[in-house]
Design an enzyme around this catalytic site. Structure first.
Site, PDB file in Angstrom:
ATOM      1  CG  HIS A   1      -4.824  -3.976  10.380  1.00 46.40           C
ATOM      2  ND1 HIS A   1      -3.991  -2.900  10.181  1.00 46.40           N
ATOM      3  CD2 HIS A   1      -5.339  -4.276   9.143  1.00 46.40           C
ATOM      4  CE1 HIS A   1      -3.999  -2.565   8.903  1.00 46.40           C
ATOM      5  NE2 HIS A   1      -4.807  -3.380   8.263  1.00 46.40           N
TER       6      HIS A   1
ATOM      7  CG  ASP B   1      -4.842  -7.741   8.340  1.00 43.18           C
ATOM      8  OD1 ASP B   1      -3.636  -7.592   8.047  1.00 43.18           O
ATOM      9  OD2 ASP B   1      -5.775  -7.260   7.665  1.00 43.18           O
TER      10      ASP B   1
ATOM     11  CG  HIS C   1     -10.317  -5.156   7.424  1.00 43.82           C
ATOM     12  ND1 HIS C   1     -10.147  -4.768   6.127  1.00 43.82           N
ATOM     13  CD2 HIS C   1      -9.201  -5.857   7.753  1.00 43.82           C
ATOM     14  CE1 HIS C   1      -8.971  -5.197   5.677  1.00 43.82           C
ATOM     15  NE2 HIS C   1      -8.374  -5.864   6.645  1.00 43.82           N
TER      16      HIS C   1
ATOM     17  CG  PHE D   1      -2.216  -0.651   1.057  1.00 42.52           C
ATOM     18  CD1 PHE D   1      -3.351   0.097   0.746  1.00 42.52           C
ATOM     19  CD2 PHE D   1      -2.335  -2.024   1.199  1.00 42.52           C
ATOM     20  CE1 PHE D   1      -4.583  -0.519   0.584  1.00 42.52           C
ATOM     21  CE2 PHE D   1      -3.564  -2.652   1.032  1.00 42.52           C
ATOM     22  CZ  PHE D   1      -4.686  -1.896   0.721  1.00 42.52           C
TER      23      PHE D   1
ATOM     24  CG  HIS E   1      -0.118  -4.967   7.059  1.00 41.94           C
ATOM     25  ND1 HIS E   1      -1.339  -5.554   7.326  1.00 41.94           N
ATOM     26  CD2 HIS E   1       0.172  -4.208   8.137  1.00 41.94           C
ATOM     27  CE1 HIS E   1      -1.766  -5.151   8.508  1.00 41.94           C
ATOM     28  NE2 HIS E   1      -0.873  -4.329   9.020  1.00 41.94           N
TER      29      HIS E   1
ATOM     30  CD  GLU F   1      -5.810  -8.430   4.317  1.00 41.28           C
ATOM     31  OE1 GLU F   1      -6.943  -7.930   4.363  1.00 41.28           O
ATOM     32  OE2 GLU F   1      -4.795  -7.864   4.802  1.00 41.28           O
TER      33      GLU F   1
ATOM     34  CG  HIS G   1      -0.314  -9.556   5.689  1.00 43.83           C
ATOM     35  ND1 HIS G   1      -0.242  -9.224   4.358  1.00 43.83           N
ATOM     36  CD2 HIS G   1      -1.400  -8.906   6.178  1.00 43.83           C
ATOM     37  CE1 HIS G   1      -1.229  -8.400   4.048  1.00 43.83           C
ATOM     38  NE2 HIS G   1      -1.952  -8.189   5.143  1.00 43.83           N
TER      39      HIS G   1
END
Length: 211
Positions: free
Chosen positions: A61, A57, A162, A21, A51, A174, A55
């Site tokens: 998070h 979460d 989420h 990201f 991340h 993810e 990974h």
């Protein structure tokens, strides 16, 4: 002698070029010691967002006062899993993409949305529709996964999927790589590291053929 069960490595290589990201911390490695007449070992140090790559979460998070990854029970990340193909589903994986694989659904579901997992940042990746997360939870699923960077769209500010994970106490994986994995059932092994206070952890995710 029994034959060895086949393994699928569903983790991308973690490297400085791994897509992340915008604004996230990329993977970097430096050497703190190297083999030489006065040093018997090579030693490296790394910096990265948890991340990067495949990974898990942590609830922390997406919710304050929620467990960090070191405090999350491990049993959900290990056991029978179903890979469901929804290649071409965009921009969201919906219940209609999942319904055909509903029968005798195991507690772990990974969805393949990509023909080939992205190796560069793609802001238009496929995510989960929130009602699809709820639908899976209502059928006893405890962990969901996807072969894109997030279960929510890149531009989401409310992270509805989420928040469905939070409401139903689901775990998530993810950035998986499911390019060569046929649809069907496997054993999932994707244990997060015991990182104190962290919002996520890298995993070396694999699928193993069922006996």
């Amino acid at each position: 002698m029994p034959r060895s069960l086949r393994l699928w490595d569903i983790s991308p290589t973690v490297s400085p070029d791994a897509p992340i990201f915008p604004g996230d911390e990329p993977y970097q490695l430096r050497w703190t010691a190297q083999l030489s007449p006065g040093c018997p070992v090579n030693l490296s140090a790394i910096t990265m967002s948890p991340h990067v790559g495949a990974h898990a979460d942590a609830p922390l998070h997406y919710a304050n006062d929620a467990p960090a990854i070191a405090d999350v029970p491990l049993d959900t990340y290990l056991g029978r899993c179903r890979v469901i193909h929804a290649v071409g589903a965009a921009p969201l994986i919906t219940v209609d993409h999942l319904r055909h694989a509903e029968h005798d659904l195991p507690p772990r579901v990974l969805v393949r949305a990509c023909e080939r997992a992205d190796t560069q940042w793609n802001p238009h990746f496929t995510a989960y529709a929130p009602d699809a997360v709820q639908w899976l939870a209502e059928r006893g699923v405890r962990l969901i996964g996807i072969d894109t960077p997030s279960v929510d769209p890149a531009d989401s500010k409310v992270l509805d999927s989420h928040q469905q994970l939070r409401r139903h106490d689901l775990r998530v994986l993810e950035n998986l790589v499911l390019d060569d994995v046929p649809a069907g059932d496997y054993e999932l092994i994707a244990l997060p590291l015991k990182l104190q206070g962290a919002c996520a952890s890298p995993v070396r995710a694999i699928l193993r053929e069922l006996p």
